[in-house]
Design a protein around this motif. Structure first.
Motif, PDB file in Angstrom:
ATOM      1  N   SER A 345       0.827  -1.204   0.000  1.00 39.70           N
ATOM      2  CA  SER A 345       0.000   0.000   0.000  1.00 39.70           C
ATOM      3  C   SER A 345       0.863   1.256   0.000  1.00 39.70           C
ATOM      4  CB  SER A 345      -0.915   0.008   1.225  1.00 39.70           C
ATOM      5  OG  SER A 345      -1.633   1.206   1.300  1.00 39.70           O
ATOM      6  N   SER A 347       0.291   5.250   0.913  1.00 42.23           N
ATOM      7  CA  SER A 347      -0.655   6.197   1.511  1.00 42.23           C
ATOM      8  C   SER A 347      -0.534   7.553   0.836  1.00 42.23           C
ATOM      9  CB  SER A 347      -0.383   6.343   3.012  1.00 42.23           C
ATOM     10  OG  SER A 347      -0.553   5.108   3.676  1.00 42.23           O
ATOM     11  N   THR A 355       0.499  12.064   7.350  1.00 36.48           N
ATOM     12  CA  THR A 355       1.118  11.325   6.254  1.00 36.48           C
ATOM     13  C   THR A 355       1.489  12.301   5.156  1.00 36.48           C
ATOM     14  OG1 THR A 355      -0.247   9.392   6.741  1.00 36.48           O
ATOM     15  CG2 THR A 355       0.805   9.476   4.579  1.00 36.48           C
TER      16      THR A 355
END
Length: 653
Positions: A345, A347, A355
């Motif tokens: 993944s 982000s 993030t």
């Protein structure tokens, strides 16, 4: 009701009490329950018009007058109370004066030596002298005005004089202090209502949701405490001794003349009658590619808009397709889903989750798919990412307005700069992203500034085109020149200017501050504000750096939580002490175009150093011993070894 039988009229006269138009400016605007007293707006009413004896107006500060409703006949109270035969008048003592009814013949008053007609007068049969009723009642033509501690006396006749209330020169009736002869106010200012709705007094060209309160001064200390506001109508400064209308809870201040002028201000030729808005000075259909600012959010920017308008450069791509780009040693893969190959993944940029995912080209957040990532990203060997449009940039820009003599070429890294960090010639911010440049002249601009349009519109100054100029004007967004110790007017910066209104904002303030932004300190989106918030009574403090700030400079605000933040502090998603506003004193985060995180190895130290922004805890540079806070630095994450950018550059080179 009090009644009077007067010798000048056949009917009894009734005493009418007038509204008191003025209250103390320091009285509370809200009642005990905190509700605003909306019934306190009292407009001036001439009531009986003019007195039928002296022909002077009956004003609210006369408090009461006598009136015959059936005949519309009015008398000042003091005119009605003068005796029909007057014995021993102070201006003509010792003789009996008889009252005479108005006549069309011109008669000269022996007191003021002026001719009069159609007004009542007194006649001395012994001296055969005439005295008009105004001179006979002169001692009664006085008022007590809340703006001054002494009694004011009416100056008879139309005179031309400066008014101490508004500072303007008027022709008309004035009141003068009997003790301080320099205190002189026009009847217009003397009758100003204690509260008013500005939209009702300016034909709607100016509006405010709250009643404005009349104040008889605006001291410099008070102005300074409010960060030296300007008039909301004419945008000029205030004099401490002149009257103003104000709404303190919204920090809304206007000159009394601007608040009550039925004639529009200097913007009137662009205003729709009664709308309070400016006329649009351009045709939308003729400006198909016009850039409207501010941009919606952090994921929206000038480069994205420009490249999306050139669809031939953004071809139809599919998830997983490979691209060999000159800026990177590994192939790039188009990432068009939330989960990549090998179920790894990635982000997206999300300040609420702390993030950060920044494009290596434009150094702007990647908030949506699709984008390109390094094919080695899966194993976390290389974190290189590019917006889809940044991967398809043209290789050159010709006839650039800031450097028309040479063609600018796309440079993934500026070759002559350490780690490719350069100062953009347009926005003047450091950047280590892609650049367009002329290596011969060492002229470099970041890829956003390479496509700055010649004109834009902005919500802070709607309906007028703003044109790109290089100017030394003060920016309406950050007031940059006002905060400098020494103002050097020879310094000219790129910005956007409205020649009609002299509105000017720097390029960075216009293009780098989105309309909405998110921050981990507030669960709601923060909106960009151009002036103080309505009903915000308290002072303004930044929730990140905790410094008080000037709400006349642009800032971000959450109306739900009533939280405010510097525009320079909001983009930060790491420690709060990384805020740079107080140090650099600008509205844009100093390192907005710098992507930190790169590492390097230098001789004399066993660990790799990481490129970061300096914190207070980083102390001083190992080499030059300068403080590292608020600077670009290289530090070891395993020990207390840290160098500033310049020192690290000298050691590597």
């Amino acid at each position: 009701m009090d009644q009077l039988t007067h010798f000048s009229h056949r009917h009894p006269l009734s005493l009418v009490h007038l509204h008191q138009n003025h209250k103390n400016e320091n009285t509370d605007e809200e009642d005990e329950d905190g509700h605003e007293d909306g019934d306190d707006i009292v407009e001036e009413d001439h009531h009986g018009g003019q007195c039928d004896m002296c022909k002077e107006r009956i004003w609210s500060f006369h408090l009461c007058y006598y009136y015959c409703k059936s005949c519309d006949y009015s008398l000042h109270k003091f005119c009605a109370e003068v005796p029909e035969p007057h014995h021993n008048h102070p201006l003509h003592p010792g003789h009996r004066l008889g009252y005479m009814y108005p006549t069309n013949c011109e008669i000269k008053c022996f007191v003021c030596n002026l001719e009069f007609k159609n007004v009542g007068f007194y006649y001395c049969f012994n001296c055969q002298e005439y005295m008009d009723i105004m001179c006979a009642t002169m001692s009664e033509h006085k008022i007590n005005h809340p703006s001054h501690p002494h009694q004011l006396e009416q100056m008879f006749g139309l005179i031309v004089s400066s008014c101490i209330a508004c500072g303007d020169k008027h022709e008309g009736v004035f009141f003068q202090c009997t003790t301080c002869p320099r205190f002189r106010i026009s009847v217009h200012c003397a009758l100003l209502p204690a509260k008013l709705l500005i939209q009702e007094h300016t034909n709607g060209t100016s509006t405010h949701s709250h009643p404005l309160t009349l104040a008889y001064s605006f001291s410099y200390l008070e102005q300074e405490a409010r960060y030296l506001p300007t008039c909301k109508v004419c945008h000029k400064s205030f004099y401490s001794n002149l009257w103003i209308y104000k709404c303190d809870k919204c920090r809304y201040y206007v000159h009394v003349g601007c608040a009550t002028s039925k004639t529009e201000s200097f913007m009137s030729i662009f205003m729709t009658a009664g709308s309070g808005k400016t006329f649009r000075n351009f045709k939308e259909h003729e400006q198909s590619n016009l850039v409207h600012c501010p941009f919606n959010d952090e994921g929206d920017n000038l480069l994205k808009r420009h490249m999306c308008n050139r669809k031939e450069l953004i071809g139809k791509q599919h998830d997983g397709e490979m691209l060999n780009h000159s800026s990177h040693q590994h192939p790039l893969v188009l990432f068009d889903k939330q989960t990549s190959v090998d179920k790894k993944s990635i982000s997206l940029h999300d300040p609420m989750k702390r993030t950060q995912l920044l494009c290596d080209g434009c150094v702007k957040p990647i908030t949506t798919v699709s984008f390109y990532k390094c094919s080695q990203y899966v194993d976390e060997q290389c974190c290189f990412v590019l917006h889809e449009w940044c991967a398809k940039l043209p290789f050159q820009v010709k006839d650039y307005v800031g450097h028309p003599e040479h063609t600018l070429f796309l440079l993934p890294k500026v070759p002559s700069k350490f780690l490719g960090v350069f100062k953009c010639a347009i926005c003047e911010l450091p950047s280590n992203g892609f650049a367009y440049g002329c290596t011969k002249c060492e002229f470099y601009v970041d890829i956003n500034c390479a496509f700055i349009p010649k004109e834009i519109t902005h919500d802070a100054h709607p309906n007028h085109l703003l044109y790109k100029v290089k100017s030394s004007r003060e920016c309406n967004a950050c007031r940059w020149s006002r905060r400098r110790w020494i103002i050097d007017w020879s310094i000219r910066r790129w910005g956007f200017h409205c020649p009609t209104c002299d509105f000017y904002i720097h390029v960075g303030c216009a293009l780098l501050l989105p309309r909405m932004i998110k921050h981990k300190c507030d669960k709601h989106p923060l909106s960009l504000r151009y002036e103080p918030v309505e009903n915000h009574i308290s002072e303004y403090f930044c929730e990140i750096c905790e410094d008080e700030f000037n709400p006349w400079d642009w800032f971000y605000h959450c109306t739900t939580c009533e939280q405010s933040m510097h525009t320079a502090c909001v983009p930060l998603i790491l420690q709060c002490e990384q805020a740079t506003y107080a140090y650099y004193d600008i509205n844009i985060y100093r390192f907005l175009n710098v992507k930190f995180g790169e590492t390097l190895k230098i001789g004399g130290h066993s660990h790799r150093l990481t490129f970061v922004q300096g914190l207070k805890s980083d102390g001083r540079c190992i080499k030059c011993h300068q403080r590292l806070r608020y600077k670009m630095i290289f530090k070891c994450l395993e020990c207390e070894f840290a160098l500033d950018y310049e020192c690290a550059s000298s050691l590597v080179n």
